[in-house]
Design an enzyme around this catalytic site. Structure first.
Site, short mmCIF file in Angstrom:
data_model
loop_
_atom_site.label_atom_id
_atom_site.label_comp_id
_atom_site.label_asym_id
_atom_site.label_seq_id
_atom_site.Cartn_x
_atom_site.Cartn_y
_atom_site.Cartn_z
N THR A 48 0.58 -1.26 0.20
CA THR A 48 -0.30 -0.24 -0.30
C THR A 48 0.59 1.28 0.23
O THR A 48 0.57 2.04 -1.08
CB THR A 48 -1.61 -0.55 1.10
N THR A 49 1.77 1.19 0.54
CA THR A 49 2.69 2.59 1.52
C THR A 49 3.73 2.49 -0.69
O THR A 49 3.61 3.50 -1.22
CB THR A 49 3.20 2.87 2.18
N TYR A 139 -1.80 -10.65 3.91
CA TYR A 139 -1.86 -9.49 3.63
C TYR A 139 -3.47 -9.26 4.60
O TYR A 139 -4.08 -8.68 3.01
CB TYR A 139 -0.94 -8.33 3.09
N LYS A 169 0.37 -10.72 7.74
CA LYS A 169 0.24 -9.15 8.36
C LYS A 169 -1.44 -8.61 7.89
O LYS A 169 -1.66 -8.37 7.52
CB LYS A 169 0.81 -8.60 6.26
N ASP A 196 0.64 0.94 13.27
CA ASP A 196 2.30 1.52 14.16
C ASP A 196 1.47 2.36 15.45
O ASP A 196 2.01 2.33 16.03
CB ASP A 196 2.15 2.43 13.26
N GLU A 197 0.61 2.92 14.82
CA GLU A 197 -0.10 3.69 16.03
C GLU A 197 -0.81 2.98 17.25
O GLU A 197 -0.72 3.35 18.32
CB GLU A 197 -1.65 5.14 15.58
N SER A 213 4.61 1.66 7.95
CA SER A 213 5.08 3.09 6.54
C SER A 213 6.00 3.71 7.94
O SER A 213 6.52 4.20 6.82
CB SER A 213 3.90 3.81 6.42
#
Length: 314
Positions: A48-49, A139, A169, A196-197, A213
């Site tokens: 995606t990134t 994913y 993932k 990540d958050e 990301s």
């Protein structure tokens, strides 16, 4: 196939483009070296990134070849091979195996949807079978694919049908399902967390590896978070997760498309990655001004630059 458990951070690299929109293969080697210097253990490319769905098959093959050829020793290269065409998925998977990639991963098809868990397992079985010697990761990204299934149920059904199934993932907020995945079949799967958050919450549930990301440019923040959590320093770990969330919020709230804002920042602090490709749009000057203000007020900018010796964003 014996599953290899990931310990540490895997970055989801941006695809570098030149000003004219062509991919910039020359940027891959310094990019890979940057990740290794920042103690990132792998690169999850063409996802995606990396604007994977906006790339041609030939571009994706070229990128995979360059990453595999130039990645320093110890930096894994996981090639995302997801596509709306099963034949193209299989082509990319077979290519990844032929060039010596470490692993492959595949999103659910995101236009015509599979028929539940069974349909998704059938799709992934076909993709993984095109590269039988490589570990295969499903994913899971329901916010973009629209395919929302219990991943723990996917692992249960896929385990007996996909011999090279390594794990998943997991880019979703369902931490109950995430924990079930970690515990599936005695914990044999490599379950990589992708939000990540929420990394601290995942670590507390037993996560060991993560793909994200922001690990492209903020890996030191998350390395310190992981160390604090492992040392039992809950206060410090919480502070660093809060710092990371403030950073991420700055990108999400500046008005630009998130990947475009992330990519602009990566170009400023590390490796020039160029513009994004339509349908994404580069941030406007007004959006960048807002982003700078929000990053300054978040406190994360000083933290990152102090540990890297980089100059402030102009």
């Amino acid at each position: 196939m014996i599953n290899r458990k990931t310990k540490g951070l895997i970055a989801a690299p941006f695809t570098p483009f030149r000003a004219d929109g062509a991919i910039n293969l020359d940027a891959v080697e310094p990019y890979a070296q940057w990740l290794q210097r920042n103690r990132v253990v792998g690169a999850f490319i063409c996802g995606t990134t990396g604007e994977g769905p906006s790339l041609t098959l030939d571009e994706r093959r070229q990128l995979a070849e360059r990453w595999v050829a130039t990645a320093p020793s110890g930096l894994r290269v996981i090639v995302h091979v997801g596509h709306t065409s099963l034949s193209d998925c299989r082509t990319l998977a077979a290519h990844a195996e032929s060039i010596g990639a470490d692993s492959i991963a595949c999103l659910a098809p995101f236009f015509f949807k599979p028929a539940g868990v069974e349909g998704l397992v059938t799709w992934c079985e076909q993709v993984a079978g095109a590269a039988p010697k490589l570990p295969f990761y499903y994913y899971h990204l329901p916010s973009l694919t629209g395919v929302s299934i219990p991943v723990s149920e996917f692992l249960r059904l896929a385990s007996g049908r996909i011999p090279n199934l390594a794990g998943v993932k997991f880019t979703f907020e369902d931490l109950v399902d995430f924990r079930r995945c970690l515990e599936s079949e005695g914990g044999r799967f490599d379950v990589l967390f992708g939000r990540d958050e929420l990394l601290l919450s995942a670590l507390e549930l037993g996560a060991q590896g993560a793909v994200g990301s922001t690990y492209n440019y903020a890996a030191p923040v998350f390395h310190s978070l992981i160390a604090a959590q492992q040392q039992g320093d809950e206060t410090r770990a919480g502070e660093l997760q809060t710092l990371a969330v403030r950073m991420i919020d700055a990108f999400l709230e500046c008005g630009a498309q998130p990947i475009a804002a992330f990519k602009w920042f990566m170009s400023r602090v590390a490796v020039e990655c160029g513009p994004v490709r339509l349908p994404l749009i580069d941030p406007t000057s007004e959006q960048l001004a807002t982003l700078r203000t929000k990053l300054d007020s978040s406190g994360v900018w000083e933290w990152i630059t102090a540990r890297r010796g980089t100059a402030a964003v102009a």
